[in-house]
Design a protein around this motif. Structure first.
Motif, PDB file in Angstrom:
ATOM      1  N   PRO A 265       0.827  -1.215   0.000  1.00  0.00           N
ATOM      2  CA  PRO A 265       0.000   0.000   0.000  1.00  0.00           C
ATOM      3  C   PRO A 265       0.860   1.263   0.000  1.00  0.00           C
ATOM      4  CG  PRO A 265       0.049  -0.944   2.190  1.00  0.00           C
ATOM      5  CD  PRO A 265       0.782  -1.899   1.288  1.00  0.00           C
ATOM      6  N   ASP A 266       0.270   2.359  -0.432  1.00  0.00           N
ATOM      7  CA  ASP A 266       0.950   3.655  -0.382  1.00  0.00           C
ATOM      8  C   ASP A 266       1.077   4.134   1.057  1.00  0.00           C
ATOM      9  OD1 ASP A 266       0.959   3.617  -3.178  1.00  0.00           O
ATOM     10  OD2 ASP A 266      -0.963   4.671  -3.286  1.00  0.00           O
ATOM     11  N   SER A 267       0.073   3.814   1.875  1.00  0.00           N
ATOM     12  CA  SER A 267       0.102   4.203   3.286  1.00  0.00           C
ATOM     13  C   SER A 267      -0.753   3.237   4.092  1.00  0.00           C
ATOM     14  CB  SER A 267      -0.412   5.637   3.466  1.00  0.00           C
ATOM     15  OG  SER A 267      -1.760   5.733   3.057  1.00  0.00           O
ATOM     16  N   GLY A 268      -0.590   3.264   5.402  1.00  0.00           N
ATOM     17  CA  GLY A 268      -1.373   2.431   6.297  1.00  0.00           C
ATOM     18  C   GLY A 268      -0.580   1.265   6.854  1.00  0.00           C
ATOM     19  N   SER A 269      -1.254   0.447   7.655  1.00  0.00           N
ATOM     20  CA  SER A 269      -0.608  -0.717   8.263  1.00  0.00           C
ATOM     21  C   SER A 269      -1.541  -1.921   8.224  1.00  0.00           C
ATOM     22  CB  SER A 269      -0.214  -0.408   9.708  1.00  0.00           C
ATOM     23  OG  SER A 269      -1.363  -0.185  10.498  1.00  0.00           O
ATOM     24  N   VAL A 270      -0.923  -3.116   8.215  1.00  0.00           N
ATOM     25  CA  VAL A 270      -1.659  -4.375   8.253  1.00  0.00           C
ATOM     26  C   VAL A 270      -0.959  -5.252   9.279  1.00  0.00           C
ATOM     27  CG1 VAL A 270      -2.472  -6.377   6.959  1.00  0.00           C
ATOM     28  CG2 VAL A 270      -2.269  -4.168   5.807  1.00  0.00           C
ATOM     29  N   LEU A 271      -1.649  -5.551  10.391  1.00  0.00           N
ATOM     30  CA  LEU A 271      -1.072  -6.331  11.474  1.00  0.00           C
ATOM     31  C   LEU A 271      -1.796  -7.664  11.592  1.00  0.00           C
ATOM     32  CD1 LEU A 271      -0.784  -3.489  14.133  1.00  0.00           C
ATOM     33  CD2 LEU A 271       0.952  -4.256  12.503  1.00  0.00           C
ATOM     34  N   PHE A 272      -1.024  -8.722  11.881  1.00  0.00           N
ATOM     35  CA  PHE A 272      -1.574 -10.075  11.917  1.00  0.00           C
ATOM     36  C   PHE A 272      -1.171 -10.795  13.200  1.00  0.00           C
ATOM     37  CE2 PHE A 272      -0.836 -14.632  11.084  1.00  0.00           C
ATOM     38  CZ  PHE A 272      -2.144 -15.014  10.817  1.00  0.00           C
ATOM     39  N   GLY A 273      -2.122 -11.500  13.794  1.00  0.00           N
ATOM     40  CA  GLY A 273      -1.852 -12.424  14.884  1.00  0.00           C
ATOM     41  C   GLY A 273      -1.728 -11.803  16.256  1.00  0.00           C
ATOM     42  N   ASP A 274      -1.515 -12.684  17.233  1.00  0.00           N
ATOM     43  CA  ASP A 274      -1.396 -12.265  18.630  1.00  0.00           C
ATOM     44  C   ASP A 274      -0.224 -11.328  18.858  1.00  0.00           C
ATOM     45  OD1 ASP A 274      -3.587 -13.793  19.309  1.00  0.00           O
ATOM     46  OD2 ASP A 274      -2.383 -15.544  19.851  1.00  0.00           O
ATOM     47  N   LEU A 275       0.828 -11.480  18.069  1.00  0.00           N
ATOM     48  CA  LEU A 275       2.020 -10.649  18.224  1.00  0.00           C
ATOM     49  C   LEU A 275       1.952  -9.367  17.406  1.00  0.00           C
ATOM     50  CD1 LEU A 275       4.730 -13.469  18.040  1.00  0.00           C
ATOM     51  CD2 LEU A 275       3.694 -12.447  20.079  1.00  0.00           C
TER      52      LEU A 275
ATOM     53  N   ARG B 152       2.175  -8.820  14.165  1.00  0.00           N
ATOM     54  CA  ARG B 152       3.268  -8.728  13.192  1.00  0.00           C
ATOM     55  C   ARG B 152       2.806  -7.936  11.977  1.00  0.00           C
ATOM     56  NH1 ARG B 152       4.622 -14.944  12.628  1.00  0.00           N
ATOM     57  NH2 ARG B 152       2.412 -15.021  13.075  1.00  0.00           N
ATOM     58  N   SER B 153       3.644  -7.039  11.506  1.00  0.00           N
ATOM     59  CA  SER B 153       3.323  -6.243  10.323  1.00  0.00           C
ATOM     60  C   SER B 153       3.490  -7.094   9.079  1.00  0.00           C
ATOM     61  CB  SER B 153       4.233  -5.021  10.231  1.00  0.00           C
ATOM     62  OG  SER B 153       3.982  -4.337   9.017  1.00  0.00           O
ATOM     63  N   LEU B 154       2.422  -7.273   8.328  1.00  0.00           N
ATOM     64  CA  LEU B 154       2.489  -8.025   7.084  1.00  0.00           C
ATOM     65  C   LEU B 154       3.217  -7.240   5.998  1.00  0.00           C
ATOM     66  CD1 LEU B 154      -1.056  -9.667   6.834  1.00  0.00           C
ATOM     67  CD2 LEU B 154       1.054 -10.620   7.774  1.00  0.00           C
ATOM     68  N   LEU B 155       3.333  -5.924   6.172  1.00  0.00           N
ATOM     69  CA  LEU B 155       3.975  -5.094   5.164  1.00  0.00           C
ATOM     70  C   LEU B 155       5.489  -5.255   5.166  1.00  0.00           C
ATOM     71  CD1 LEU B 155       1.839  -1.854   5.543  1.00  0.00           C
ATOM     72  CD2 LEU B 155       1.452  -3.847   4.083  1.00  0.00           C
ATOM     73  N   LYS B 156       6.028  -5.843   6.222  1.00  0.00           N
ATOM     74  CA  LYS B 156       7.473  -6.060   6.312  1.00  0.00           C
ATOM     75  C   LYS B 156       7.858  -7.483   5.940  1.00  0.00           C
ATOM     76  CE  LYS B 156       7.972  -2.580   9.878  1.00  0.00           C
ATOM     77  NZ  LYS B 156       8.381  -2.292  11.258  1.00  0.00           N
ATOM     78  N   MET B 157       6.879  -8.272   5.509  1.00  0.00           N
ATOM     79  CA  MET B 157       7.106  -9.681   5.204  1.00  0.00           C
ATOM     80  C   MET B 157       6.955  -9.942   3.705  1.00  0.00           C
ATOM     81  SD  MET B 157       4.831 -11.135   8.373  1.00  0.00           S
ATOM     82  CE  MET B 157       5.274 -12.852   8.289  1.00  0.00           C
ATOM     83  N   THR B 158       7.670 -10.962   3.214  1.00  0.00           N
ATOM     84  CA  THR B 158       7.507 -11.383   1.823  1.00  0.00           C
ATOM     85  C   THR B 158       6.249 -12.236   1.706  1.00  0.00           C
ATOM     86  OG1 THR B 158       8.742 -13.431   2.092  1.00  0.00           O
ATOM     87  CG2 THR B 158      10.013 -11.442   1.527  1.00  0.00           C
ATOM     88  N   GLU B 159       5.842 -12.524   0.473  1.00  0.00           N
ATOM     89  CA  GLU B 159       4.685 -13.395   0.256  1.00  0.00           C
ATOM     90  C   GLU B 159       4.899 -14.754   0.911  1.00  0.00           C
ATOM     91  OE1 GLU B 159       2.719 -13.269  -3.762  1.00  0.00           O
ATOM     92  OE2 GLU B 159       4.470 -12.022  -4.191  1.00  0.00           O
ATOM     93  N   ALA B 160       6.093 -15.307   0.791  1.00  0.00           N
ATOM     94  CA  ALA B 160       6.396 -16.625   1.377  1.00  0.00           C
ATOM     95  C   ALA B 160       6.351 -16.578   2.900  1.00  0.00           C
ATOM     96  CB  ALA B 160       7.754 -17.110   0.910  1.00  0.00           C
ATOM     97  N   GLN B 161       6.852 -15.514   3.500  1.00  0.00           N
ATOM     98  CA  GLN B 161       6.808 -15.385   4.959  1.00  0.00           C
ATOM     99  C   GLN B 161       5.370 -15.270   5.460  1.00  0.00           C
ATOM    100  OE1 GLN B 161       9.367 -11.943   5.146  1.00  0.00           O
ATOM    101  NE2 GLN B 161      11.058 -13.139   6.039  1.00  0.00           N
ATOM    102  N   ILE B 162       4.545 -14.545   4.735  1.00  0.00           N
ATOM    103  CA  ILE B 162       3.135 -14.406   5.103  1.00  0.00           C
ATOM    104  C   ILE B 162       2.442 -15.757   5.033  1.00  0.00           C
ATOM    105  CG2 ILE B 162       0.919 -13.405   4.412  1.00  0.00           C
ATOM    106  CD1 ILE B 162       2.542 -10.900   3.536  1.00  0.00           C
ATOM    107  N   ALA B 163       2.703 -16.523   3.986  1.00  0.00           N
ATOM    108  CA  ALA B 163       2.093 -17.846   3.834  1.00  0.00           C
ATOM    109  C   ALA B 163       2.519 -18.768   4.991  1.00  0.00           C
ATOM    110  CB  ALA B 163       2.484 -18.461   2.491  1.00  0.00           C
TER     111      ALA B 163
END
Length: 82
Positions: A56-66, A68-79
């Motif tokens: 995204p151009d701006s914003g954040s996407v966080l996943f899970g109990d911890l 974790r920012s999905l924007l700092k992860m690769t597609e494989a890491q997210i999977a």
């Protein structure tokens, strides 16, 4: 309650066309949500952001109990993260 997926202020533009504008919502661990809308509403773009295909151009996407920012992860890491 901690959100399983938290999307905050996400905006995405393609060549001047704003596909998603300031999208904010969260999904809890025991919730089920459906994303609906007409063609061109940004449904696929949203899924591409969550899966790491599009940044995204701006914003954040966080996943899970911890939160974790999905924007700092690769597609494989997210999977692998689930």
């Amino acid at each position: 309650m901690t959100a399983l997926l938290e999307v905050s202020g996400v905006t995405v533009s393609f060549d001047g066309f704003r596909a998603i504008n300031n999208l904010t919502f969260s999904i809890g661990p025991a919730e089920l949500r459906a994303i609906i809308g007409p063609n061109g509403a940004g449904k696929s773009t949203f899924m591409d952001i969550v899966t790491g295909k599009t940044r995204p151009d701006s914003g954040s996407v966080l996943f899970g109990d911890l939160s974790r920012s999905l924007l700092k992860m690769t597609e494989a890491q997210i999977a692998r993260a689930g």
